[in-house]
Design an enzyme around this catalytic site. Structure first.
Site, short mmCIF file in Angstrom:
data_model
loop_
_atom_site.label_atom_id
_atom_site.label_comp_id
_atom_site.label_asym_id
_atom_site.label_seq_id
_atom_site.Cartn_x
_atom_site.Cartn_y
_atom_site.Cartn_z
N TYR A 21 -5.31 -4.26 -16.87
CA TYR A 21 -6.61 -5.57 -15.82
C TYR A 21 -7.21 -6.36 -17.60
O TYR A 21 -8.47 -5.44 -17.76
CB TYR A 21 -7.30 -5.17 -15.25
CG TYR A 21 -6.17 -4.88 -14.31
CD1 TYR A 21 -5.37 -5.31 -12.80
CD2 TYR A 21 -6.02 -3.00 -13.95
CE1 TYR A 21 -4.69 -4.79 -12.19
CE2 TYR A 21 -4.57 -2.49 -13.39
CZ TYR A 21 -4.13 -3.62 -12.56
OH TYR A 21 -3.11 -2.56 -11.99
N TYR A 149 -3.58 -0.12 -1.87
CA TYR A 149 -3.18 -0.23 -2.85
C TYR A 149 -1.90 -0.55 -3.25
O TYR A 149 -1.19 0.51 -3.05
CB TYR A 149 -3.12 0.04 -4.31
CG TYR A 149 -3.30 -0.86 -5.31
CD1 TYR A 149 -3.47 -1.66 -5.95
CD2 TYR A 149 -1.73 0.84 -6.14
CE1 TYR A 149 -2.85 -2.02 -7.76
CE2 TYR A 149 -1.91 -0.58 -7.42
CZ TYR A 149 -1.89 -1.61 -8.34
OH TYR A 149 -1.06 -2.15 -9.07
N ASP A 250 3.46 3.81 0.97
CA ASP A 250 3.89 4.65 -0.16
C ASP A 250 3.25 5.70 -0.50
O ASP A 250 1.42 5.38 -0.89
CB ASP A 250 2.68 2.65 0.12
CG ASP A 250 3.01 2.97 -1.89
OD1 ASP A 250 2.97 4.28 -2.80
OD2 ASP A 250 2.20 1.66 -2.13
N LYS A 279 5.68 7.42 -10.01
CA LYS A 279 4.09 7.85 -10.62
C LYS A 279 4.83 9.21 -11.49
O LYS A 279 5.51 9.46 -12.43
CB LYS A 279 3.69 8.09 -10.34
CG LYS A 279 2.75 5.88 -10.04
CD LYS A 279 1.75 6.20 -9.50
CE LYS A 279 0.01 5.48 -10.13
NZ LYS A 279 0.27 4.29 -9.24
C1 LIG Z 1 0.83 3.03 -9.35
C2 LIG Z 1 0.77 2.82 -7.95
C3 LIG Z 1 2.08 1.67 -7.32
C4 LIG Z 1 2.52 0.57 -8.16
O1 LIG Z 1 3.12 1.04 -8.63
P1 LIG Z 1 3.97 0.72 -10.45
O2 LIG Z 1 4.67 2.00 -11.20
O3 LIG Z 1 2.06 0.59 -11.57
O4 LIG Z 1 3.94 -0.74 -10.15
C5 LIG Z 1 2.07 1.30 -5.24
N1 LIG Z 1 1.43 2.01 -4.93
C6 LIG Z 1 0.78 2.94 -5.36
C7 LIG Z 1 -0.15 3.74 -3.89
C8 LIG Z 1 0.31 3.53 -6.06
O5 LIG Z 1 -0.54 4.15 -6.50
#
Ligand SMILES: *Cc1c(COP(=O)(O)O)cnc(C)c1O
Length: 441
Positions: A21, A149, A250, A279
């Site tokens: 960003y 997100y 997610d 992550k």
């Molecule tokens: C970071 C994140 C993503 C995207 O993951 P990237 O490895 O950056 O593509 C998707 N969902 C959530 C909840 C996240 O924190």
């Protein structure tokens, strides 16, 4: 490394590289890191910073961990990579078995993807293919929570918050999804019936077109760092069942202990139909994500047309990434991580409390190893970022949010330095033309 080469790195970076960003030649500073160990980053000029970010949720065991290093080195001597089309390997099999053991009940199959955003794309495609397999191809849209997100690729962006998720910028490139209000009640406040009713209204009115509800369980991350009641999650699961809509959880940010449970779904004792992990999966060492599903879902895709799931990344199930993930999960489960997260929760609560009374602070909240100071106005990054570095801490605010999610191995002294750094910096900010800037600038 001397001062001169530090400046050279900065200049070369500015000339060539994009950062997340950011713009080329942006006014915001970048800091060259030479090495990192435990919770400390060493900059190229020798300065040390205590890391408050765990490199965006990832580095739960700290940097340069001997067990994780050894796992990669050991795997490297066998093979760094091999294609996953038609071939398989023990690191992928062992990791899948481990994930199935620890994930919420009923998730029995694993698709390895390259990053969180790709995992979300995979999850959305799986949901669409599932309904095709079930003979209901009209179910191909999604419902998501505002303030959510889910990543930066186009379809993942379409289920991010429409305001912070760049929907205006990309306009009709993004498929139109359904959005419901974010759960208003905080983590411990029970469920707001109006929020549940809003979700039910969308599912009732459009269930025939909706493949899945996608949400971040209990903790909304980059879309606002908000915590909400597990009761809402439980209600959402029940509504998905009633209206025949899949639930995609997610847990890319929340997975592996960050919220105080191994997976945030456990706060509500619910299991999704599709789970996205990323992550901290690799302990922050490499990029890898996993999409887990139920047998019923995998079966519907296998029996539908074309009888296979249509996705296959080049670096699918990379052996180095699988090996380090397995080692990271082993380390986590062998540690008393719950005690660490509880200890960090206490330290964050005590250390950030001083911010609450400040006139430009809208809220202070803590859940598990996540601490958030929400300001009334966005911080001016160009002037505020250096203030943290001057205090020997690495904190990376975004928008109105100054937040901490340190590695679980941080000790109490380091944690106190981190929260004191945040309280001191936030205490020296004033609102000027709609931004939080250093006082007396
Ligand atoms: C970071 C994140 C993503 C995207 O993951 P990237 O490895 O950056 O593509 C998707 N969902 C959530 C909840 C996240 O924190």
């Amino acid at each position: 490394m001397n001062e001169k080469s530090y400046e050279r790195l900065v200049a070369a970076d500015r000339a060539m590289l994009w950062h997340p960003y950011s713009a080329i030649d942006a006014a915001t500073p970048v800091y060259p890191v030479a090495s990192a160990r435990g919770v400390r980053l060493t900059l190229a000029d020798g300065r040390e910073l205590i890391d408050g970010m765990a490199s965006w949720w990832c580095m739960i065991h700290g940097y340069n961990h001997p067990v994780l290093n050894a796992a990669i080195e050991h795997q490297l001597s066998d093979m760094a990579h091999v294609m996953f089309g038609g071939l398989t390997h023990a690191p992928a099999i062992d990791l899948a078995r481990r994930l199935i053991e620890i994930a919420p009940d009923g998730l029995e199959h694993v698709f390895f993807a390259d990053s969180g955003s790709v995992a979300v794309e995979v999850a959305l495609k799986m949901a669409v293919q599932y309904w095709r397999g079930r003979g209901r191809p009209a179910k191909r849209r999604f419902v998501a929570l505002r303030n959510g997100y889910h990543g930066d690729t186009l379809h993942a962006m379409s289920v991010c918050d429409p305001v912070t998720g760049m929907h205006t910028l990309f306009g009709d490139l993004l498929p139109l999804q359904f959005f419901v209000p974010p759960p208003h009640a905080g983590f411990a406040s029970g469920v707001d019936e109006g929020d549940v009713a809003a979700l039910e209204q969308v599912l009732d009115g459009h269930g025939g077109e909706i493949a899945a509800l996608i949400l971040e369980p209990v903790v909304q991350g980059a879309g606002g760092m908000r915590f909400y009641s597990p009761d809402y999650l439980r209600a959402a699961r029940a509504l998905c069942d009633r209206y025949e809509v899949l639930l995609i959880a997610d847990e890319i940010a929340t997975g592996f202990g960050r919220s105080g449970r191994l997976f945030a779904c456990e706060h509500a004792a619910v299991a999704p139909d599709i789970l996205c992990l990323g992550k901290a999966l690799t302990g922050g060492y490499m990029t890898l994500a996993a999409v887990m599903t139920t047998h019923a879902l995998a079966q519907a895709i296998a029996t539908g047309d074309p009888g296979v799931f249509m996705h296959g990344p080049t670096f699918m199930a990379n052996p180095l990434a699988c090996a380090v993930s397995l080692a990271s999960i082993g380390l986590l489960l062998a540690s008393d991580w719950q005690a660490d997260v509880t200890r960090i929760e206490r330290g964050l609560t005590a250390g950030l409390e001083a911010c609450r009374a400040m006139s430009h602070v809208a809220d202070v909240r803590v859940l598990g190893a996540i601490g958030v100071v929400e300001l009334s106005q966005p911080v001016d990054m160009a002037t505020v970022q250096p203030m943290f570095v001057e205090r020997g801490v690495w904190v990376r605010p975004f928008g109105r949010l100054v937040y901490l999610m340190p590695p679980f191995v941080i000790d109490d002294t380091e944690l106190a330095r981190l929260t004191a750094g945040v309280a001191d910096v936030v205490g020296r900010l004033v609102v000027e033309s709609g931004r939080c800037v250093p006082v007396g600038r």
